[in-house]
Enzyme design. Sequence first.
Site, PDB file in Angstrom:
ATOM      1  N   GLY A 245      15.489  61.633  21.713  1.00 19.13           N
ATOM      2  CA  GLY A 245      15.276  61.100  20.371  1.00 19.13           C
ATOM      3  C   GLY A 245      14.119  61.794  19.689  1.00 19.13           C
ATOM      4  O   GLY A 245      13.786  62.939  20.015  1.00 19.13           O
ATOM      5  N   SER A 246      13.497  61.084  18.752  1.00 17.47           N
ATOM      6  CA  SER A 246      12.466  61.714  17.926  1.00 17.47           C
ATOM      7  C   SER A 246      11.151  61.891  18.691  1.00 17.47           C
ATOM      8  O   SER A 246      10.887  61.200  19.690  1.00 17.47           O
ATOM      9  CB  SER A 246      12.206  60.859  16.694  1.00 17.47           C
ATOM     10  N   GLY A 250       9.467  59.225  21.150  1.00 15.44           N
ATOM     11  CA  GLY A 250       9.256  59.805  22.480  1.00 15.44           C
ATOM     12  C   GLY A 250       7.804  59.689  22.921  1.00 15.44           C
ATOM     13  O   GLY A 250       7.522  59.464  24.108  1.00 15.44           O
ATOM     14  N   GLU A 267      13.420  64.422  25.941  1.00 16.26           N
ATOM     15  CA  GLU A 267      14.147  65.489  25.253  1.00 16.26           C
ATOM     16  C   GLU A 267      14.050  65.146  23.773  1.00 16.26           C
ATOM     17  O   GLU A 267      14.853  64.395  23.246  1.00 16.26           O
ATOM     18  CB  GLU A 267      15.589  65.490  25.760  1.00 16.26           C
ATOM     19  N   CYS A 301      19.799  68.632  18.312  1.00 17.11           N
ATOM     20  CA  CYS A 301      18.412  69.005  18.658  1.00 17.11           C
ATOM     21  C   CYS A 301      18.317  70.513  18.678  1.00 17.11           C
ATOM     22  O   CYS A 301      17.243  71.077  18.489  1.00 17.11           O
ATOM     23  CB  CYS A 301      18.033  68.512  20.033  1.00 17.11           C
TER      24      CYS A 301
END
Length: 516
Positions: A245-246, A250, A267, A301
């Site tokens: 995620g962001s 994160g 990630e 991403c």
Amino acid sequence: MNFKNALKQVQKDCDIKMVNSGVFTGSWSKIEHKKKLDSFSPINGKKLGTIALATKKDYKQVIESAESSFKEWRKIPGPRRGEIIKEISDELLKYKESLGILVSLEVGKTISEGQGEVQEMIDIGYFATGLSRQIYGNTMASERKHHRMYEQYKPLGPIGVITSFNFPSAVWAWNSFIAAVVGDVTVWKPSSKAPLTAVATINIVNKVLKRNNLQPIFFLIVGRGRDIGDDFLNERRFPLISFTGSVKTGSKVGELVGKRQGKTLLELGGNNAAIVTENCDINNAVNGVAFGALATAGQRCTSTRRLILHKNIYDTFLEKMKKAYQSVRIGTPLDPNTLIGPLIDQQSVDNYLNAIKTAQNQGGKLVTGGKIKKIKDLENGFYVEPTIIEATKDMDIVKEETFAPILYVMKYKTIEEALTIHNNVPQGLSSAIFTNDIREEEYFLSEKGSDCGIANVNTSTAGAEIGGAFGGEKDTGGGRESGSDAWKIYAHRQTVTVNYGKDVPLAQGVKFDIEE
Ligand code: UN1
């Protein structure tokens, strides 16, 4: 394919009801008296179904079931676990079409991308099956007589897996199938923007376990961050949390899990660039950059967000890119001719428009795109024009990740300068260079080169294969998942020393005088 028929097909094949339970503890929990969450299609804004959200009680039950299931699953020999995962991949293959369409309906991926999503699950399953016979440790030379020293990898425990909407099931599989062959069970908290895909996936995979008289090992909890999010992250029974995620969320995940000495696999965002040199095959490079920037409407991403272009080919290359952008078909992802589907929601459209405005305010020049795309009969969908903006390396907006099809183009003179521009962002996921010059290519791969977790030569920043370790450096979080030896994070690594001699030579030459 029309929307109505597509929905009918997935409701039937993937067992999607009007109201679905969002909690799988081994069986689906009750849906009555619970807060509900609607899942809308970004294609046309229509409701696809409703999910009953998890309560605190559900959460407790999920973690208890996961714990007890882990105690059984870890006893099964690794290669047998691998056989089960193979059967799961075979099963997913049967559902490839319908589950892929559900992905398209729920997150707006094109038909081929939706099918590709399911294929990635199948592939990582087969990869995991092979891996199940290769969970090796090293044997080290002991410095003591009659001692043997080696390391072993044991199951770690129930793992928490939090995924994002843009890969609504593949990223779960990268984590869960690898964790499963290591001997772990997983509890999945999917994105609240893609809960139906998660429900359907969980149904398919656990059916295989049931058929083999095994307990479920894949659990699901759909819930709001504010209701169960902190409990999930603070849960000491999750020795590892994998989060996609962001960067902002994160960081919170890293902080909370780190506080309890848990492990994280993060990630987070990328801000990936392609360097196109004057020594490239121009058409290949146009294709590679366009795919990277436009696939999944720029919501990967790994999407190419920056194009670093050599001054000698700048004008011709940009002209070709502009043409490619203006000819791509935008529309319903259910039409096989569509290349760009919708963004996920209104917030994403707003972010797209804001980024373009900010870029222009900072001196950026719009080359193409920049507007919302109105499509007949899909007025409530979230379509935008793919956008190219000429930028300079000092513009702040170029350092941010906007999850939309916006490509910033910058000019360079020397390869050194290209890499300076390239690395001058906080994120470090994927990168690419297009060149046939070995010096440029090697410079890009050298210690002075790309600072990302993924470095590609003559191929796009997006479209990573499952066989490699996937993840990135800097703000991207440092995690690695999927292939190579990424499995090690899901294991409890133990260094073992066995003394088979008749005395106990102590370390550092220490001797106790305890003999009579
Ligand atoms: C992501 O966007 O979170 O490399 C994953 C790719 C895909 C995975 C992207 N295989 O584009």
